[in-house]
Design a protein around this motif. Sequence first.
Motif: not given
Length: 108
Positions: A30-58
């Motif tokens: 779920t998107p909530g799991f990705l948010r939790a990883l961000g809160e735990a500082r494991l992954i920091t999403p990239l931001r698109s021009e519109g401010g949307h979170r984006r994630y790389s393959r890495y």
Amino acid sequence: MTAGDPLGRLDDDDYPAYTMGRAADMLGTTPGFLRALGEARLITPLRSEGGHRRYSRYQLRIAARARELVDQGTPIEAACRIVILEDQLEEARRINAERRRPAGAPGV
């Protein structure tokens, strides 16, 4: 990419970034799991021009490993620390292999 590792191992400049919804679908979470990883500082999403979170393959590869550990019962904070340490160890091994002289090479 291989059948066992659908996300592959690519450098940051070699792949597109996926939206949070698409990334979650690719991981089967779920998107909530990705948010939790961000809160735990494991992954920091990239931001698109519109401010949307984006994630790389890495980042998705890292998130997939964390998901495996969480599914096995590891608390999310501990899973994040384990994944970070595993990634650092892999990088150190890669660097060591690159710098190691072949046997029989003259010393410096």
